[in-house]
Design an enzyme around this catalytic site. Structure first.
Site, PDB file in Angstrom:
ATOM      1  N   GLY A 148       0.816  -1.196   0.000  1.00  0.00           N
ATOM      2  CA  GLY A 148       0.000   0.000   0.000  1.00  0.00           C
ATOM      3  C   GLY A 148       0.852   1.250   0.000  1.00  0.00           C
ATOM      4  CB  CYS A 149       0.085   4.734  -0.960  1.00  0.00           C
ATOM      5  SG  CYS A 149      -1.540   4.912  -0.215  1.00  0.00           S
ATOM      6  CE1 TYR A 150      -1.474   7.896   4.339  1.00  0.00           C
ATOM      7  CE2 TYR A 150      -3.277   6.322   4.435  1.00  0.00           C
ATOM      8  CZ  TYR A 150      -2.830   7.633   4.386  1.00  0.00           C
ATOM      9  OH  TYR A 150      -3.739   8.662   4.398  1.00  0.00           O
ATOM     10  CB  THR A 152       5.332   2.265  -0.110  1.00  0.00           C
ATOM     11  OG1 THR A 152       4.729   1.109  -0.689  1.00  0.00           O
ATOM     12  CG2 THR A 152       6.597   2.604  -0.873  1.00  0.00           C
TER      13      THR A 152
END
Length: 343
Positions: A148-150, A152
């Site tokens: 996920g973005c968070y 990463t």
């Protein structure tokens, strides 16, 4: 030429995959699916792709997707797990941008995502697709769980400190801000720019779905359980993740700076900035880069790591392509030499 399929080609991550893969010299996008837009040319929905993508949206049918070498799932949670097993059995590599295979505990996954996992036996086979951590395993894998973005931004920020046992793992804080595109391409009142503009808020403070994913990754590196406080925020911008990470750490700032520079020296997409820098989300917008800086306010024990990415690129589509490059033995930065947009 690698034949690529994209399931869920109408969302933000789907069109970002199209933007990147359209210029990838080793890839031909042969299938793009959408139930709602089947039969419509992709460039009719996204005119920015005119002359770059000639595909027509089709239904997500197994027989069509099985003709691909790799299939990306840019779909809501709960979709990839319904088709992954059959595609893998046909020799197709699968890269899932949703959360279906990120958590190693199926019961924990069900708790956070509110449904039973359709193929729990595949969870162990899936490799977590953070190349800076799992590069060699990714090269051998047929099923990738794209982070996920968070997670990463947070994991890349904490990674060197955890690897060297330089931080108190029981008291980690991740204070993270995201642009509204992180909520996906859907008509939802709370994420309209007229609702979010000139405003700023925290959300899901009691527990966000990315919390167990982040904790799982940090614990794998630390080799022990961690105490993590993760608070996400919604900020009135379209793209970007800004993670401000706190912890009680050992070592002086010069040594920690040198540690980060050494750890990421050979990473194409992680840029450790000079001491005193404050990375800005616009410096990575549209690129697959993560910029990091390290601070120790007032020379105390608290270390502050700033980590910024584009949530749609390094936090999603770009990282997925980075994984694909590794899986097919290509140069890791193929198709990803994208300079950030400015302004």
């Amino acid at each position: 030429m690698i034949r690529a399929g994209i399931v869920g080609g109408t969302g933000y991550t789907g069109v970002e995959l199209l933007r990147i893969l359209a210029l990838h010299s080793d890839v031909e996008v042969t299938v793009v699916t959408s139930r709602a837009d089947a039969g419509l040319r992709v460039d009719a929905l996204y005119p920015s792709l005119r002359g770059a993508i000639n595909a027509v949206f089709s239904l997500p049918e197994l027989e069509t997707l099985a003709e691909c070498d790799v299939v990306f799932f840019a779909t809501p949670n709960g979709t990839a797990m319904l088709m992954a097993e059959q595609l893998l059995a046909r020799g197709v590599k699968v890269i899932d941008l949703s959360a279906d295979f990120r958590l190693k505990d199926a019961k924990e996954w069900s708790k956070w995502y509110g449904m039973e996992h359709a193929c729990p036996d595949l969870i162990a086979e899936a490799v977590y697709g953070l190349p800076e951590l799992n590069r060699e395993a990714i090269k051998q894998s047929n099923l990738i769980a794209c982070p996920g973005c968070y997670p990463t931004a947070v994991q890349l920020g904490f990674l060197p400190l955890l690897e060297n046992d330089l931080i108190d793992v029981k008291h980690l804080i991740a204070d993270v801000k995201s642009g509204v595109s992180g909520a996906g391409r859907k008509a939802e009142l709370a994420t309209l720019m007229s609702e979010t503009g000139e405003s700023f808020k925290a959300y899901a403070v009691g527990g966000h779905r990315h919390l167990p994913e982040i904790a799982q990754g940090l614990e794998l590196v630390a080799g022990k359980s961690v105490g993590l406080t993760f608070v996400p925020h919604l900020t009135p911008m379209i793209r970007g993740i800004h993670a401000t990470l706190y912890g009680q750490a050992h070592g002086n700032l010069d040594d920690v700076q040198a540690l980060y520079e050494k750890r990421y020296a050979n990473e194409a997409f992680v840029d450790v900035l000079p001491q005193g820098s404050h990375p800005d989300t616009r410096n990575v917008r549209g690129s697959n880069n993560c910029q990091i800086s390290i601070h120790r306010p007032q020379g105390g024990q608290t270390i502050v790591v700033l980590s910024v990415i584009d949530n749609l690129v390094k936090g999603a589509a770009g990282q997925a392509v980075q994984n694909m490059n590794l899986m097919f033995g290509l140069k890791e930065d193929s198709g990803l030499k994208i300079i950030a947009l400015y302004p």
